[in-house]
Design a protein around this motif. Structure first.
Motif, PDB file in Angstrom:
ATOM      1  N   ALA A   8      57.013  26.758  75.421  1.00 15.59           N
ATOM      2  CA  ALA A   8      56.515  26.541  74.254  1.00 15.59           C
ATOM      3  C   ALA A   8      55.094  26.023  74.170  1.00 15.59           C
ATOM      4  CB  ALA A   8      57.475  25.289  73.445  1.00 15.59           C
ATOM      5  N   PRO A   9      54.106  26.514  73.426  1.00 15.21           N
ATOM      6  CA  PRO A   9      52.700  26.034  73.640  1.00 15.21           C
ATOM      7  C   PRO A   9      52.174  24.581  73.939  1.00 15.21           C
ATOM      8  CG  PRO A   9      52.980  27.743  72.161  1.00 15.21           C
ATOM      9  CD  PRO A   9      54.270  27.497  72.288  1.00 15.21           C
ATOM     10  N   MET A  10      52.636  23.740  72.900  1.00 11.78           N
ATOM     11  CA  MET A  10      52.543  22.437  72.910  1.00 11.78           C
ATOM     12  C   MET A  10      52.851  21.695  74.263  1.00 11.78           C
ATOM     13  SD  MET A  10      53.634  18.948  72.731  1.00 11.78           S
ATOM     14  CE  MET A  10      55.298  19.003  71.788  1.00 11.78           C
ATOM     15  N   ARG A  11      54.348  22.333  74.751  1.00 13.32           N
ATOM     16  CA  ARG A  11      54.370  21.340  75.920  1.00 13.32           C
ATOM     17  C   ARG A  11      54.185  21.872  77.054  1.00 13.32           C
ATOM     18  NH1 ARG A  11      60.915  20.863  73.632  1.00 13.32           N
ATOM     19  NH2 ARG A  11      60.546  19.084  72.285  1.00 13.32           N
ATOM     20  N   THR A  12      53.762  23.171  77.204  1.00 12.00           N
ATOM     21  CA  THR A  12      53.148  23.802  78.452  1.00 12.00           C
ATOM     22  C   THR A  12      51.789  23.246  78.541  1.00 12.00           C
ATOM     23  OG1 THR A  12      54.340  25.825  78.130  1.00 12.00           O
ATOM     24  CG2 THR A  12      52.203  25.931  79.608  1.00 12.00           C
ATOM     25  N   GLY A  13      50.702  23.257  77.688  1.00 13.36           N
ATOM     26  CA  GLY A  13      49.640  22.533  77.497  1.00 13.36           C
ATOM     27  C   GLY A  13      49.665  21.202  77.856  1.00 13.36           C
ATOM     28  N   LEU A  14      50.395  20.295  77.222  1.00 15.87           N
ATOM     29  CA  LEU A  14      50.566  18.913  77.491  1.00 15.87           C
ATOM     30  C   LEU A  14      50.918  18.582  79.065  1.00 15.87           C
ATOM     31  CD1 LEU A  14      50.623  16.157  76.234  1.00 15.87           C
ATOM     32  CD2 LEU A  14      53.266  16.503  75.638  1.00 15.87           C
ATOM     33  N   ARG A  15      51.899  19.472  79.859  1.00 20.37           N
ATOM     34  CA  ARG A  15      52.286  19.144  80.985  1.00 20.37           C
ATOM     35  C   ARG A  15      51.092  19.556  81.766  1.00 20.37           C
ATOM     36  NH1 ARG A  15      56.161  21.925  83.665  1.00 20.37           N
ATOM     37  NH2 ARG A  15      56.918  20.101  84.785  1.00 20.37           N
ATOM     38  N   GLN A  16      50.538  20.654  81.564  1.00 19.55           N
ATOM     39  CA  GLN A  16      49.174  20.994  82.562  1.00 19.55           C
ATOM     40  C   GLN A  16      48.285  19.935  82.283  1.00 19.55           C
ATOM     41  OE1 GLN A  16      48.373  24.739  81.057  1.00 19.55           O
ATOM     42  NE2 GLN A  16      49.785  25.697  82.319  1.00 19.55           N
ATOM     43  N   ALA A  17      48.121  19.267  81.191  1.00 14.57           N
ATOM     44  CA  ALA A  17      46.776  18.168  80.917  1.00 14.57           C
ATOM     45  C   ALA A  17      46.907  17.100  81.593  1.00 14.57           C
ATOM     46  CB  ALA A  17      46.471  18.174  79.207  1.00 14.57           C
ATOM     47  N   SER A  25      49.328  16.483  84.058  1.00 13.92           N
ATOM     48  CA  SER A  25      49.719  16.508  85.517  1.00 13.92           C
ATOM     49  C   SER A  25      48.696  15.565  86.274  1.00 13.92           C
ATOM     50  CB  SER A  25      49.882  18.144  85.939  1.00 13.92           C
ATOM     51  OG  SER A  25      50.152  18.030  87.370  1.00 13.92           O
ATOM     52  N   PRO A  26      47.408  16.062  86.496  1.00 15.80           N
ATOM     53  CA  PRO A  26      46.589  15.248  87.360  1.00 15.80           C
ATOM     54  C   PRO A  26      46.627  13.791  87.181  1.00 15.80           C
ATOM     55  CG  PRO A  26      45.311  16.540  85.803  1.00 15.80           C
ATOM     56  CD  PRO A  26      46.814  16.866  85.449  1.00 15.80           C
ATOM     57  N   PHE A  27      46.655  13.343  85.992  1.00 11.32           N
ATOM     58  CA  PHE A  27      46.947  11.810  85.506  1.00 11.32           C
ATOM     59  C   PHE A  27      48.187  11.118  86.159  1.00 11.32           C
ATOM     60  CE2 PHE A  27      43.994  13.874  82.589  1.00 11.32           C
ATOM     61  CZ  PHE A  27      42.757  13.223  82.967  1.00 11.32           C
ATOM     62  N   TYR A  46      50.792   7.593  90.038  1.00  8.37           N
ATOM     63  CA  TYR A  46      51.730   7.772  91.025  1.00  8.37           C
ATOM     64  C   TYR A  46      51.075   7.072  92.456  1.00  8.37           C
ATOM     65  CZ  TYR A  46      55.238   9.131  94.752  1.00  8.37           C
ATOM     66  OH  TYR A  46      55.770   9.165  95.889  1.00  8.37           O
ATOM     67  N   GLY A  47      49.940   7.748  92.461  1.00  7.69           N
ATOM     68  CA  GLY A  47      49.069   7.546  93.764  1.00  7.69           C
ATOM     69  C   GLY A  47      48.768   5.892  94.010  1.00  7.69           C
ATOM     70  N   ALA A  48      48.614   5.416  92.638  1.00 10.30           N
ATOM     71  CA  ALA A  48      48.105   4.038  92.511  1.00 10.30           C
ATOM     72  C   ALA A  48      49.283   3.292  92.593  1.00 10.30           C
ATOM     73  CB  ALA A  48      47.260   3.777  91.183  1.00 10.30           C
ATOM     74  N   THR A  49      50.334   3.420  91.963  1.00  3.69           N
ATOM     75  CA  THR A  49      51.420   2.540  91.852  1.00  3.69           C
ATOM     76  C   THR A  49      52.729   2.803  92.993  1.00  3.69           C
ATOM     77  OG1 THR A  49      52.474   3.740  90.242  1.00  3.69           O
ATOM     78  CG2 THR A  49      50.851   2.044  89.696  1.00  3.69           C
ATOM     79  N   LEU A  50      52.839   4.040  93.157  1.00  6.32           N
ATOM     80  CA  LEU A  50      54.225   4.686  94.102  1.00  6.32           C
ATOM     81  C   LEU A  50      55.511   4.195  93.078  1.00  6.32           C
ATOM     82  CD1 LEU A  50      53.499   3.655  97.657  1.00  6.32           C
ATOM     83  CD2 LEU A  50      52.955   5.741  96.348  1.00  6.32           C
ATOM     84  N   ALA A  51      55.216   4.042  91.832  1.00  9.49           N
ATOM     85  CA  ALA A  51      56.459   3.715  91.025  1.00  9.49           C
ATOM     86  C   ALA A  51      56.765   5.124  90.234  1.00  9.49           C
ATOM     87  CB  ALA A  51      56.008   3.001  90.006  1.00  9.49           C
ATOM     88  N   GLY A  72      42.804  10.107  79.258  1.00 15.35           N
ATOM     89  CA  GLY A  72      42.230  11.159  79.902  1.00 15.35           C
ATOM     90  C   GLY A  72      42.918  12.300  79.382  1.00 15.35           C
ATOM     91  N   ILE A  73      44.171  12.245  79.211  1.00 18.81           N
ATOM     92  CA  ILE A  73      45.094  13.375  78.966  1.00 18.81           C
ATOM     93  C   ILE A  73      44.657  13.651  77.486  1.00 18.81           C
ATOM     94  CG2 ILE A  73      47.628  14.283  78.167  1.00 18.81           C
ATOM     95  CD1 ILE A  73      48.437  12.042  80.265  1.00 18.81           C
ATOM     96  N   SER A  74      44.609  13.001  76.546  1.00 22.17           N
ATOM     97  CA  SER A  74      43.938  13.090  75.172  1.00 22.17           C
ATOM     98  C   SER A  74      42.479  13.906  75.269  1.00 22.17           C
ATOM     99  CB  SER A  74      43.597  11.675  74.447  1.00 22.17           C
ATOM    100  OG  SER A  74      45.147  11.138  74.179  1.00 22.17           O
TER     101      SER A  74
END
Length: 244
Positions: free
Chosen positions: A73-82, A84-86, A91-96, A236-238
């Motif tokens: 689905a276009p919205m969810r695909t684009g949202l996950r890609q946008a 992902s790096p954030f 995760y890297g900063a909190t390990l949570a 950043g995602i926005s």
């Protein structure tokens, strides 16, 4: 006009929900309103194409292929890609454990998750749906949902742990606070030993398209820090969504 094969297939798939993640064949037939023989034939077809899986105990669950198709689905695909790096940065900063969720009707649908090393009980997984009123991401999504969704949620507040908010007036007060303050928190409302904080993710038109959250053992000292980190990531995602 009688029910078509397509409508019967969707009746079968619609038999699954947050409270019925696995079902026997007879339960599937009953919940879908189909004769057992018809359900048996359709379920066999759905298994062959990967839409349903059969567990060792004989019960059926939604298959991976449906989730894979849903991600197209276009919205969810684009949202996950946008996002992902954030999510990886958080995760890297909190390990949570970090969650990304969207509202699907009256539930929070988890579309991405990075599992953390912090030892807290996690019941969510990618593709799972959880109640809006008992999760951090769910409360954010509820706070920005249409009035009819809020009313429906207030009308069926199920207790999951002793700390789940089940009083409509109290939840409505939380919804108003979330709108004003820009974040939501939970304290052992979905799982004992797990607390969460979440913020909204906004789309190009400033509408809330998702919620971003972190699950930790306690929020006593870390809440301001986590809220700030989540808000930076959400912004950043926005920005990424606005450029795409």
């Amino acid at each position: 006009m009688g029910a078509t094969v397509t409508s019967r297939v969707f009746d079968l798939l619609g038999a699954f929900d947050a409270g019925h993640r696995s079902l026997t064949l007879s339960a599937l037939a009953r919940r879908a309103g189909l004769p057992l023989a018809t359900a048996h034939r359709l379920v066999a077809d759905l298994r062959r194409c990967g839409a349903l899986d059969r567990r060792p105990d004989g019960e059926y669950v939604i298959g991976r292929r449906l989730w894979d198709l849903g991600l197209l689905a276009p919205m969810r695909t684009g949202l996950r890609q946008a996002a992902s790096p954030f999510l990886h940065d958080l995760y890297g900063a909190t390990l949570a454990t970090v969650h990304l969720a969207v509202r699907d009707g009256a539930e929070a649908l988890y579309i991405d998750r990075l599992a953390g090393h912090v030892s807290v009980p996690i019941v969510s997984d990618v593709g799972s749906r959880l109640p809006l009123h008992a999760t951090g991401v769910g409360k954010v999504l509820l706070a920005h949902a249409p009035d009819d969704v809020v009313a429906a949620a207030l009308a069926r507040l199920t207790r999951i742990t002793p700390y789940t908010v089940t009083e409509p007036a109290r939840l409505l007060a939380q919804v108003r606070r979330i709108r004003a303050e820009g974040y939501a928190t939970t304290g052992e409302e979905m799982s004992l030993g797990a607390c969460s904080v979440a913020v909204p993710v906004r789309g190009p038109a400033d509408e809330v398209v998702a919620a971003l959250g972190i699950v930790v053992p306690t929020l006593r000292r870390e809440r301001p820090k986590l809220v700030a980190a989540l808000q930076v990531a959400a912004q950043g995602i926005s920005r990424t969504l606005a450029r795409s």
